[in-house]
Enzyme design. Structure first.
Site, short mmCIF file in Angstrom:
data_model
loop_
_atom_site.label_atom_id
_atom_site.label_comp_id
_atom_site.label_asym_id
_atom_site.label_seq_id
_atom_site.Cartn_x
_atom_site.Cartn_y
_atom_site.Cartn_z
N GLY A 12 -0.79 -2.44 0.67
CA GLY A 12 -0.67 -2.78 -0.74
C GLY A 12 -0.98 -4.22 -1.07
O GLY A 12 -1.78 -4.50 -1.98
N LYS A 16 11.51 6.28 0.40
CA LYS A 16 11.45 6.15 1.86
C LYS A 16 12.08 7.37 2.52
O LYS A 16 11.54 7.93 3.47
CB LYS A 16 12.18 4.87 2.30
CG LYS A 16 11.53 3.57 1.87
CD LYS A 16 12.31 2.37 2.35
CE LYS A 16 11.64 1.05 1.99
NZ LYS A 16 11.65 0.78 0.56
N GLY A 28 3.42 -2.91 4.07
CA GLY A 28 4.33 -3.61 3.18
C GLY A 28 4.44 -5.10 3.46
O GLY A 28 3.47 -5.77 3.80
N LYS A 73 4.53 3.97 11.32
CA LYS A 73 3.96 3.66 10.01
C LYS A 73 4.24 2.18 9.73
O LYS A 73 5.38 1.73 9.76
CB LYS A 73 4.56 4.55 8.92
CG LYS A 73 3.84 4.37 7.57
CD LYS A 73 4.39 3.23 6.76
CE LYS A 73 3.56 2.95 5.53
NZ LYS A 73 4.17 1.89 4.67
N ASP A 112 2.91 6.40 3.53
CA ASP A 112 4.08 7.05 4.11
C ASP A 112 3.85 8.53 4.32
O ASP A 112 4.16 9.09 5.38
CB ASP A 112 5.30 6.84 3.20
CG ASP A 112 5.83 5.41 3.24
OD1 ASP A 112 5.63 4.73 4.27
OD2 ASP A 112 6.45 4.98 2.26
#
Length: 249
Positions: free
Chosen positions: A39, A209, A7, A4, A151
Site C-alpha cells: 500500500g 485482519k 503494511g 503475508k 491478505d
C-alpha cells in the site's frame, strides 16, 4: 508455511530488510512462500504520476490507469523483496497464471477476488530451493490484471497449498481487552473469533485482519496467525505458536 508481509514494515528500508532476514532465517526450518501487498509503495507511485486515490470500504478503487501503476509498483517491490531474501523469485499472477481472480464489484473497477492458485508452480519453485515472493496482482477472466487484497490472496495461497499462514502486521495479536498485553489471546477457534466480533472486543482495524485469517481457514489452511512484523524475533516465535494469536478451525 505462508508469510503475508506488508503494511508499515515496508515504509522503512531498514525494517524491511530486517524482516527479510528473519524470513530467510526461518527457511532453515520451513519451506516458505511470501505473499506481499505494498500500500505505501503504491500510494507513492500513484501520487508521483498524479493519479488520484479513492477508497471504498477499505478497498482501493482501481481504474485501468491505476491498475497499470499498481502492477508496476508491486512487480518491482516483489523483485526487491526477493533480492533482500536471496534464493527467491518475485512473481505476480501474470506468471503462469499464478493467481486467477474475478471482478469483485464493478464500482471498484479492476479489483478482484482470488478464485484460483497455480499451486504446481509454487511447489516446483520450492522443490528447486527457491522462495516464491508473490505480489497481489491476479489475472482476470478477460486476461487483464486485477488488484487483489494481499491478505485474502495470501489466504488463498495457504489454502491451495494446505499450509499454515502468518499475517505479519503492526499489532502483537488479538487482545480481549486492548491494549492490555496480558489479555492477548494465544489461540482462538473460529467460533471464539466470531463471538469476539459479536461481543465487540474484536473491533475496528482488527476485524478485517481476523476475517482474513478466517478466510484462510475456510480455504483450507490448518491455522492462521496474526503477529507483529515490527519486532525482532517475533516471526520465528509465531511459527512455533509462541507469539501472536493463532486462529484454528
Amino acid at each position: 508455511m505462508i508469510v503475508k508481509y506488508g503494511g508499515n514494515a515496508m515504509k522503512s528500508l531498514e525494517l524491511r530488510r530486517a524482516v527479510a532476514a528473519e524470513i530467510a532465517a526461518l527457511r532453515a526450518e520451513y519451506a516458505l512462500v511470501v505473499v506481499h501487498g505494498g500500500g505505501p509503495v503504491i500510494e507513492r507511485e500513484l501520487a508521483a504520476r498524479g493519479v488520484p486515490s479513492e477508497f471504498r470500504d477499505g478497498l482501493r478503487v482501481t481504474t485501468p490507469g491505476a491498475m497499470d501503476v499498481v502492477e508496476l509498483a508491486l512487480t518491482r517491490l516483489g523483485k526487491e523483496l526477493a533480492q533482500d531474501l536471496g534464493h527467491a523469485v518475485g512473481l505476480t499472477g501474470r506468471d503462469d497464471t499464478l493467481l486467477r481472480a474475478e471482478v469483485l464489484a464493478p464500482e471498484l473497477g479492476r479489483v478482484g477476488r482470488v478464485t484460483g492458485v497455480n499451486a504446481g508452480l509454487l511447489r516446483a519453485l520450492l522443490g528447486a530451493g527457491l522462495t516464491p515472493v508473490v505480489g497481489s496482482v491476479a489475472q482476470g477472466e478477460d486476461g487483464g490484471m486485477l488488484n487483489v487484497n494481499a491478505d485474502t490472496a495470501a489466504g488463498a495461497v495457504a489454502g491451495a497449498l494446505g499450509e499454515g499462514i502468518i499475517f505479519l502486521t503492526d499489532v502483537d495479536g488479538v487482545y480481549r481487552a486492548y491494549p492490555d498485553p496480558a489479555t492477548r489471546a494465544a489461540q482462538l477457534t473460529r467460533a471464539e473469533a466470531e463471538a469476539g466480533i459479536a461481543a465487540g472486543w474484536i473491533a475496528g482495524g482488527m476485524i478485517p485482519k481476523v476475517r482474513a485469517a478466517l478466510d484462510a481457514l475456510e480455504r483450507g489452511a490448518p491455522f492462521a496467525t496474526i503477529a507483529s512484523g515490527m519486532t525482532a524475533g517475533v516471526l520465528a516465535a509465531a511459527a512455533r505458536g509462541e507469539a501472536g494469536t493463532r486462529l484454528v478451525p
